[in-house]
Design a protein around this motif. Structure first.
Motif, PDB file in Angstrom:
ATOM      1  N   ALA A   1       0.823  -1.206   0.000  1.00  0.00           N
ATOM      2  CA  ALA A   1       0.000   0.000   0.000  1.00  0.00           C
ATOM      3  C   ALA A   1       0.859   1.259   0.000  1.00  0.00           C
ATOM      4  O   ALA A   1       0.560   2.238  -0.671  1.00  0.00           O
ATOM      5  N   ASP A   2       1.952   1.254   0.758  1.00  0.00           N
ATOM      6  CA  ASP A   2       2.844   2.410   0.851  1.00  0.00           C
ATOM      7  C   ASP A   2       3.761   2.430  -0.381  1.00  0.00           C
ATOM      8  O   ASP A   2       4.453   1.455  -0.649  1.00  0.00           O
ATOM      9  N   PRO A   3       3.769   3.553  -1.154  1.00  0.00           N
ATOM     10  CA  PRO A   3       4.546   3.585  -2.401  1.00  0.00           C
ATOM     11  C   PRO A   3       6.021   3.192  -2.241  1.00  0.00           C
ATOM     12  O   PRO A   3       6.569   2.495  -3.079  1.00  0.00           O
ATOM     13  N   ARG A   4       6.647   3.624  -1.118  1.00  0.00           N
ATOM     14  CA  ARG A   4       8.073   3.296  -0.993  1.00  0.00           C
ATOM     15  C   ARG A   4       8.276   1.808  -0.733  1.00  0.00           C
ATOM     16  O   ARG A   4       9.167   1.168  -1.254  1.00  0.00           O
ATOM     17  N   LEU A   5       7.398   1.252   0.128  1.00  0.00           N
ATOM     18  CA  LEU A   5       7.510  -0.175   0.420  1.00  0.00           C
ATOM     19  C   LEU A   5       7.102  -1.010  -0.783  1.00  0.00           C
ATOM     20  O   LEU A   5       7.671  -2.072  -1.038  1.00  0.00           O
ATOM     21  N   SER A   6       6.102  -0.538  -1.545  1.00  0.00           N
ATOM     22  CA  SER A   6       5.663  -1.347  -2.683  1.00  0.00           C
ATOM     23  C   SER A   6       6.776  -1.430  -3.721  1.00  0.00           C
ATOM     24  O   SER A   6       6.898  -2.420  -4.430  1.00  0.00           O
ATOM     25  N   MET A   7       7.613  -0.393  -3.804  1.00  0.00           N
ATOM     26  CA  MET A   7       8.765  -0.460  -4.697  1.00  0.00           C
ATOM     27  C   MET A   7       9.683  -1.601  -4.264  1.00  0.00           C
ATOM     28  O   MET A   7      10.138  -2.398  -5.101  1.00  0.00           O
ATOM     29  N   ALA A   8       9.915  -1.705  -2.964  1.00  0.00           N
ATOM     30  CA  ALA A   8      10.746  -2.796  -2.451  1.00  0.00           C
ATOM     31  C   ALA A   8      10.117  -4.140  -2.801  1.00  0.00           C
ATOM     32  O   ALA A   8      10.804  -5.086  -3.220  1.00  0.00           O
TER      33      ALA A   8
END
Lengths: 278, 318
Positions: free
Chosen positions: B177-184
């Protein structure tokens, strides 16, 4: 001391092998485990379900048109492979065995096509598909998939064509055989293993394709497997049927894994022939 | 979609026959005619599915084509490009795509190299491991995205459960859900899925190296790490670069993973997702075509590099 060191080295290496195996296989294992859970068991993290059940595998066919989706994928991928191989054999013969003016630019062009980002042709292809009256039908997918399967099959078959001995061809020319006869009756039988490898790789690529399938089909019945799995939803937006999704995932993956394991060596040689040796 | 394409090695090395006498020349003219006839069907099909749609896309990029507007599109010059250029969401998607490509390909190269070196050693069960390594490559991208999406689930996911158990985190994390974590998350799936491809290409390069070199290095008393950096790496540099550029090309056009795994907010999009969204969700075919053309330009640049590198790598090997 030396013995201990050697033992340590071997143990580290063994550990490395175990870690690599776990890393590559765990997600698939977890999908299998999840697909065998039902109801609330799905929401408990357990290494193996207490009461394994096949219910999800039944539901995916009764609650979703998944049988139809599988059928679509098989039909599209097989036709694409057959058409590509058919066209590519003669093209590869021309490119691999005959020297003519403009051959190098042609080969570079075909190579460049295989690197096209699909998104760059998406709007033009959409227009073409609608104009031909193919929107929301399987032939739309077959046609568009030729974009990536055809250049690939031409390339790999050209490589294989080149490696066939020149003497065979010379003998055939002496007997007065036409290029068509040489291609179809002398070389084609020798190319069978290459056809299997290339066909299999093209099949996998077509089976896995998502962007065109998502854009050129609308109804659930016309979807291929990747689109069906990507868009599978439950009764409400917040209730994703994870058990069903995992069952569907396992169903489409198992045949691929079996194929890959059977043709392992050939796939490796086909991939490297395509990407490194050209 | 990860079928590899070739490098123009095949165009370089072929035997040239000596200048033929007159009777043979007629034969060769006949062969040249046959060559064009044989190529014709393929060229017609490629023109239809590649050439024409590409030209139409370039044309749409300069028009106000809109899917909800039945009237024929009108030429608007560079307007679409200007609109895309001024759109912060576009630049976010550019940053996302480049970041994704850089990190993924680096990790895949390092990991692929480690696995290739492992597989290049003789040990019991090597065949089994080599087969196992191929499994992620065979799984469709959408399916891997779904499998990992479930593993990354914020409440019931096995990854949160493991991390909680090991004490890495105190509370479950909403990975996708969180854009930075979803990148990971997207990078993790891509690395898992495409490392096998890298491994295979590197392994093929490693197996071409002659054993004598290693024996010589061993006699000189070089340790394994020194041998890797001084002997192995320089020798397989060519094939490695080709594999890297190939992966870069593939990663730049990423669509499936972002589409399926992230929430598709404007913050977590790749360039291809942005272009498709403009075309089909917002119906702005012209705008989307402009974005797609820009992505095409970037990829064409990398393709040119690939062709040059591919050729020199093969010449080096020959």
């Amino acid at each position: 001391m030396r013995k201990a060191l050697r033992w340590l080295g071997r143990a580290t290496f063994g550990l490395l092998v175990v870690v690599i195996t776990l890393y590559t296989l765990f997600p698939f294992y977890w999908a299998v485990v999840s697909s065998l859970k039902q109801g609330s068991a799905l929401f408990e993290v357990e290494a193996w379900p207490r009461n394994p059940a096949w219910q999800n595998y039944v539901l995916v066919f009764t609650e979703q048109p998944f049988g139809r989706n599988l059928f679509n994928s098989v039909v599209v991928a097989s036709t694409v492979v057959l058409i590509s191989l058919f066209l590519a054999v003669t093209a590869a013969f021309a490119l691999g065995r005959i020297r003519f003016f403009g051959r190098t630019p042609l080969m570079l062009m075909i190579l460049a096509v295989s690197m096209f980002p699909q998104i760059a042709v998406l709007s033009g292809m959409f227009e073409l598909v609608r104009w031909l009256g193919l929107y929301n039908t399987l032939p739309a997918l077959t046609l568009s998939y030729l974009l990536f399967t055809l250049p690939f099959t031409v390339w790999v078959l050209t490589t294989f064509m080149r490696e066939l001995p020149k003497e065979l061809e010379e003998a055939a020319v002496m007997d007065g055989a036409s290029p068509w006869v040489i291609c179809m009756h002398v070389f084609l039988p020798l190319l069978k293993p290459a056809l299997v490898t290339t066909g299999l790789l093209a099949f996998i690529a077509a089976w896995n394709e998502f962007l065109f399938a998502l854009t050129f089909t609308l109804s659930q019945e016309a979807r291929t497997v990747p689109v069906a799995i990507a868009l599978m939803s439950g009764a409400s937006q917040y209730e994703l049927p994870w058990g069903l999704i995992m069952a569907a995932s396992v169903i489409v993956t198992v045949p691929l894994i079996v194929l890959v394991l059977i043709f392992q060596r050939r796939i490796v040689s086909g991939l490297t022939a395509g990407a490194v040796k050209g | 979609m990860s079928v590899p394409s070739g490098v123009p090695a095949a165009t370089t090395a072929t035997a040239t026959p000596a200048p033929p006498p007159a009777s043979v020349s007629q034969l060769s003219r006949q062969r040249v005619r046959a060559a064009w006839l044989f190529l014709l069907p393929t060229l017609v099909v490629l023109g239809m599915v590649a050439g024409w749609p590409l030209l139409r896309t370039f044309w749409f990029a300069f028009t106000n084509a809109n899917l909800s507007n039945p009237e024929p599109p009108q030429f608007v010059g560079l307007e679409n490009f200007a609109t895309v250029w001024d759109d912060p969401d576009w630049w976010q998607s550019v940053r996302n795509t480049f970041f994704f490509t850089g990190i993924s390909v680096t990790l895949e190269t390092v990991l692929g190299m480690m696995i290739a070196l492992t597989l290049n050693t003789r040990f019991r069960g090597r065949g089994v491991l080599r087969a196992a390594v191929l499994v992620p490559w065979a799984i469709p991208t959408v399916v891997s995205a779904r499998m990992w999406g479930w593993m990354f689930h914020d409440v019931y996911g096995v990854i949160n459960a493991m991390f909680l158990h090991l004490g890495f985190i105190d509370a479950p994390i909403a990975w996708t859900a969180d854009p930075r974590l979803s990148m990971a998350a997207v990078i993790a799936v891509d690395v898992w899925k495409t490392t096998p491809f890298m491994t295979l290409l590197l392994l093929a390069a490693l197996q071409m190296l002659p054993d004598e070199l290693y024996e010589a290095a061993k006699l000189d008393g070089a340790g394994p790490i020194r041998v890797f950096f001084k002997v192995t790496l320089p020798l397989i540099r060519g094939p490695m670069l080709v594999a890297i550029i190939f992966r870069v090309l593939d990663a730049m056009r990423v669509f499936d993973l972002f589409y399926v795994l992230t929430t598709n907010s404007s913050e977590s999009m790749s360039m291809a997702v942005y272009a498709r969204q403009q075309m089909f969700e917002f119906q702005e075919l012209g705008l989307g075509a402009a974005a797609a053309s820009m992505l095409f330009a970037v990829i064409a640049m990398f393709t040119a590099v690939y062709l040059v590198l591919g050729r020199s790598a093969v010449e080096e090997a020959a």
